[in-house]
Design an enzyme around this catalytic site. Structure first.
Site, PDB file in Angstrom:
ATOM      1  N   LYS A 489      -3.353  -7.775   1.643  1.00 30.08           N
ATOM      2  CA  LYS A 489      -2.552  -6.571   1.880  1.00 30.08           C
ATOM      3  C   LYS A 489      -2.551  -5.678   0.638  1.00 30.08           C
ATOM      4  CE  LYS A 489       1.467  -9.238   0.521  1.00 30.08           C
ATOM      5  NZ  LYS A 489       2.606 -10.010   1.011  1.00 30.08           N
ATOM      6  N   ARG A 586      14.237 -10.475   6.353  1.00 27.18           N
ATOM      7  CA  ARG A 586      13.452  -9.238   6.294  1.00 27.18           C
ATOM      8  C   ARG A 586      12.980  -8.970   7.719  1.00 27.18           C
ATOM      9  NH1 ARG A 586       8.463  -9.169   2.085  1.00 27.18           N
ATOM     10  NH2 ARG A 586       7.681 -10.748   3.528  1.00 27.18           N
ATOM     11  N   TYR A 714       6.066  15.766 -24.012  1.00 30.15           N
ATOM     12  CA  TYR A 714       7.153  16.479 -23.345  1.00 30.15           C
ATOM     13  C   TYR A 714       8.505  16.158 -23.970  1.00 30.15           C
ATOM     14  CZ  TYR A 714       4.022  17.771 -19.528  1.00 30.15           C
ATOM     15  OH  TYR A 714       3.012  18.297 -18.790  1.00 30.15           O
ATOM     16  N   MET A 763       1.402  12.789 -16.668  1.00 32.97           N
ATOM     17  CA  MET A 763       0.856  12.466 -15.351  1.00 32.97           C
ATOM     18  C   MET A 763      -0.532  11.826 -15.462  1.00 32.97           C
ATOM     19  SD  MET A 763       0.210  14.902 -12.055  1.00 32.97           S
ATOM     20  CE  MET A 763       1.860  15.558 -12.010  1.00 32.97           C
TER      21      MET A 763
HETATM   22  C1  LIG Z   1       2.632 -11.265   0.487  1.00 36.79           C
HETATM   23  C2  LIG Z   1       2.941 -12.392   1.330  1.00 36.79           C
HETATM   24  C3  LIG Z   1       2.508 -13.681   1.004  1.00 36.79           C
HETATM   25  C4  LIG Z   1       1.804 -14.004  -0.267  1.00 36.79           C
HETATM   26  O1  LIG Z   1       2.717 -14.221  -1.288  1.00 36.79           O
HETATM   27  P1  LIG Z   1       2.248 -14.605  -2.773  1.00 36.79           P
HETATM   28  O2  LIG Z   1       3.477 -14.874  -3.511  1.00 36.79           O
HETATM   29  O3  LIG Z   1       1.511 -13.414  -3.275  1.00 36.79           O
HETATM   30  O4  LIG Z   1       1.348 -15.762  -2.614  1.00 36.79           O
HETATM   31  C5  LIG Z   1       2.719 -14.705   1.896  1.00 36.79           C
HETATM   32  N1  LIG Z   1       3.367 -14.461   3.065  1.00 36.79           N
HETATM   33  C6  LIG Z   1       3.838 -13.244   3.397  1.00 36.79           C
HETATM   34  C7  LIG Z   1       4.548 -13.074   4.678  1.00 36.79           C
HETATM   35  C8  LIG Z   1       3.645 -12.168   2.549  1.00 36.79           C
HETATM   36  O5  LIG Z   1       4.103 -10.964   2.862  1.00 36.79           O
END
Ligand SMILES: *Cc1c(COP(=O)(O)O)cnc(C)c1O
Length: 819
Positions: A489, A586, A714, A763
């Protein structure tokens, strides 16, 4: 092709073990340890070595690639493959080493053995450059220096060679003995031993003593007293010694090191007179490796004048393939460092691993292999290109042109590099992966420059080998049969998209996971065929999800209902993943929703639950272990209820990176490996066992001297009461360099020294206080690397490595390295 070959029957005899030979006259020329890289299967012997994976698992694959000769430890394969030759041993690695040792003993050539912690490969390659005019040299390919690499290197020796240069690397005690036996170095070279307290050794002293075992029987040892401060001279092996150092008493006493432009001018006292040489480099590591080569030439009897003439012609050695973005949506693999069959095979494997474009082009110069007829050589290359599914060859050089007819696919030939460059505007390159591979003297850097987009001066370098190393680390931690879902991701935690996915697919992870449908679609378009879970499947993307065969995470009844709606025109068991909320709060189903969920799933055969999973909130933190344990229990109990209703068992998974090592009993059917792949794991002290995968670097644009009281940037935030010197570098908060790093909080490495930021981060730029160091515009500034780590950066601004990584903006060019 080595001209000293063995029949399989001879090898069986050398190994002294059980065998079952169907055809005992087969000639063995190649030793294969990885079923993915096979050159000439008929003449290959596959060793089922066991490391992270059991080599026997790959026999099937090797067989599929027409290999018929195997060294194994498990006898049952003999019956399974009745048309193959088998040698059955008790330890396949020892068998490989025994064979190499036998081969080594057939030759009485001069050998140089190199060990140390840093610089082995560079010194080896430079000695090759320096000595190639006087010797027919055989050397370790790339950095083949391990228990496996050394035997494979020594296997290449043939009767024509007059000098062997081999490197040896060890990571634990009692490893050097076997390498010493196989290399038998007459001349030994010790390179920089490094300060790091290496894993596998009790102390630096132990590390040094173990490494020195390579020289136990050497005639001559070349070393610097600065590398061996832990031991006394008496303990130094080797009959004769040649030392180099800036200190009194050294055989080569360096008295001056002066950088001049891009070069470095060295002076020394040798045999009571002052001598000099020029190295065409100016960085610290190259100068040190250059000194080692200087000492070696003198120790071998070259005059200082000869040494000087040769050293100034040294050229840069890059061991790595680089994968970059090219013009017209091409991907370019740049490998203009060496051109021999074994490195070509490695480069072609990497090309073959790329799925983003169906079209694959190789731009290849002619190769030089001693003792080999051209026809035979180019015939083998043609086979190799075909086997690796190359669609087009552009051959450069008169020799390769002569054998044009051997290549039975799209080809073009050019007399030399200039002819190609002249013709370039009329050539077509678009949407293809191009491997640029040429012998040094063809200067293919000119070609890769034409093909690649200009690299912006801020670059994120990703070391793919390190990433594979990290994957193997976790493979060794999971129980047999447990699958791996790799989390890619957010552009693979900032490191890239299809580039990382290609690597993971090639190394056979089981699943990928992305956050959004877009990310998954991009991977599909780049030819990734692994199953992909989408963790936040937007309703608007359902059509695209189905079209691209992506698998949604289902976390609520609403999302399940609307996904079922989207499936109404289809009639298949579409794979979905059910997320349980076991405490993260979550996304996910609660216990209270399980009845409704079960009912809905039960009444519907459009979807098939591929997996049920949950997420640990603090798998790496001991203080929350009770909570983690409760999460695992809760998940198990909910999953159990669901499985009963479903009547089949989906994959269960809950462990993320830190969960893998800290909660081995919760590995279940699959683990979700995220940040560990990229080199971080809060469950490991200082990420021990993991490799740094990323380096972020930028460039100094301007250097200014400021008077006392001047301010920088700045709002006049940066004050210099005493005046001083500042440097402006090309990275700012738009690149992902957080504003919190301003005003001295953040530091960068320039020419090996840490310098703080001054004033606010802009920036696109940042100013650094460089009053204390020497530098000039164009110098490299390292934002993070192995020494100046992301962990450190995260600490400085009170965040976590995840955020540092994923903040690096897409405009920062990614370059991938592969050895
Ligand atoms: C990002 C994520 C992981 C991976 O977690 P790490 O700590 O980077 O290994 C595993 N499961 C879910 C649902 C995630 O969102």
């Amino acid at each position: 092709m080595p001209n000293h070959t063995y029949t399989i029957a001879e090898i069986a005899e050398i190994l002294h073990y059980n065998f079952k030979l169907i055809d005992n006259q087969v000639i063995i020329e190649y030793l294969v340890i990885d079923s993915r890289s096979v050159l000439v299967p008929e003449n290959s012997l596959f060793f089922a070595l066991s490391s992270h994976r059991d080599g026997h698992e790959f026999i099937k694959d090797a067989y599929g690639k027409d290999i018929r000769n195997f060294v194994i430890t498990e006898e049952r394969y003999v019956a399974e493959y009745p048309d193959c030759n088998f040698i059955i041993v008790t330890d396949a690695l020892i068998a490989l080493q025994t064979l190499a040792l036998h081969h080594r003993n057939q030759f009485n050539l001069k050998t140089i053995g190199i060990t140390g912690s840093n610089g082995k490969t560079i010194v080896k390659e430079w000695l090759y450059q320096l000595l190639a005019s006087d010797f027919n040299i055989v050397r370790s390919p790339k950095s083949y220096n391990s228990q496996i690499g050394v035997p494979l290197s020594v296997w290449q020796i043939d009767a024509e060679n007059t000098l062997g240069i081999f490197e040896a690397g060890i990571s634990a005690v009692n490893e050097m003995e076997s390498l010493e036996k196989i290399i038998q170095p007459e001349i030994g070279i010790l390179t920089n031993i490094g300060e790091a307290h290496a894993e596998g050794f009790q102390s630096k002293k132990e590390k040094l003593k173990e490494k020195l075992k390579l020289f136990e029987n050497s005639e001559l040892l070349i070393y610097s007293p600065e590398y061996i401060t832990e031991i006394s001279l008496k303990e130094l092996p080797g009959k004769k010694h040649f030392s180099w150092s800036s200190k009194q008493g050294a055989d080569l006493r360096i008295i001056a090191v002066e950088p001049i432009d891009g070069n470095c001018y060295l002076r020394a006292i040798y045999q009571d007179r002052e001598i000099e040489c020029m190295l065409p480099f100016k960085d610290k590591a190259s100068i040190e490796n250059g000194m080692i080569c200087w000492a070696t030439l003198l120790a071998l009897g070259y005059t200082p004048e000869q040494a000087d003439l040769r050293l100034e012609k040294l050229s840069h050695v890059s061991m790595r393939l680089e994968l970059k973005n090219g013009i017209n949506q091409c991907s370019v693999i740049d490998d203009s460092y060496s051109a021999d069959i074994s490195s070509l095979a490695i480069a072609l494997d990497f090309l073959n691993q790329q799925n983003q474009h169906p079209k694959k082009t190789v731009i290849l110069s002619e190769l030089f292999e001693t003792g080999r007829a051209d026809e035979d050589l180019y015939g083998e290359i043609a086979d190799l290109l075909k086997q690796k599914k190359v669609s087009r060859l552009i051959g450069i050089g008169s020799h390769i042109t002569k054998f044009a007819k051997l290549f039975k696919f799209e080809t073009q030939f050019f007399e030399d590099t200039s002819a190609f460059v002249d013709a370039f505007p009329g050539l077509q390159f678009s949407h293809e992966t191009i491997l640029v591979k040429g012998a040094r003297r063809f200067e293919f850097a000119r070609i890769s420059k034409l093909l690649t987009q200009k690299i912006h001066d801020t670059v994120l370098e990703i070391d793919l080998n390190a990433m594979v190393g990290n994957l193997q680390f976790y493979r060794s931690k999971i129980k047999p049969g447990v699958k791996i879902m790799a989390m890619v991701k957010a552009f693979s935690y900032g490191s890239g998209s299809f580039e990382i996915a290609n690597l993971l697919q090639f190394h056979k992870v089981d699943y990928l996971a992305v956050a959004y449908a877009d990310e998954g679609i991009a991977l599909r378009k780049a030819g990734i065929t692994l199953p992909i879970m989408v963790m936040s499947p937007e309703e608007s993307a359902f059509e695209a999800i189905i079209k691209h065969n992506l698998e949604p995470e289902i976390y609520s009844l609403e999302i399940l209902n609307s996904f079922l709606n989207a499936l109404s025109d289809y009639d298949f068991n579409y794979p979905i993943h059910i997320k349980i909320d076991s405490g993260m709060h979550r996304l996910g189903f609660d216990q209270a929703e399980m009845d409704n969920l079960s009912e809905l799933l039960n009444a519907n055969d459009k979807v098939k639950v591929q997996s049920i999973f949950s997420h640990l909130v603090a798998s790496g933190e001991a203080e929350h272990d009770d909570f983690s344990a409760r999460q695992i229990d809760k998940f198990n109990s909910i999953a159990k209820q669901l499985i009963e209703v479903l009547g089949y068992k989906p994959l269960l998974h809950i462990a993320n990176t830190s969960g893998i090592t800290r909660w081995p009993d919760a590995q279940m059917d699959m683990v979700r490996l995220g940040i560990g792949l990229y080199g971080f794991d809060s469950a490991l002290l200082n990420n021990r066992g993991l490799k740094t995968t990323m380096v972020l670097k930028t460039t100094v644009t301007q250097v200014k001297i400021l008077d006392a009281g001047e301010t920088v940037g700045y709002s006049r935030k940066g004050v210099m009461p005493m005046g001083g010197k500042i440097a402006t570098v090309k990275i700012g908060y738009a690149d992902g360099y957080n504003r919190a790093f301003g005003n001295g909080v953040g530091k960068m490495l320039i020419n090996g020294q840490l310098v703080p930021t001054i004033g606010s981060i802009c920036m696109d730029m940042t100013m650094l206080d460089v009053s204390a160091i020497d530098l000039k515009p164009g110098d490299e500034a390292i934002v993070f690397n192995q020494e100046h780590s992301i962990m450190q950066l995260a600490k400085e601004i009170n965040t976590i490595p995840y955020e540092i990584l994923t903040n690096i903006s897409q405009r920062v060019k990614r370059v991938y390295f592969y050895e």
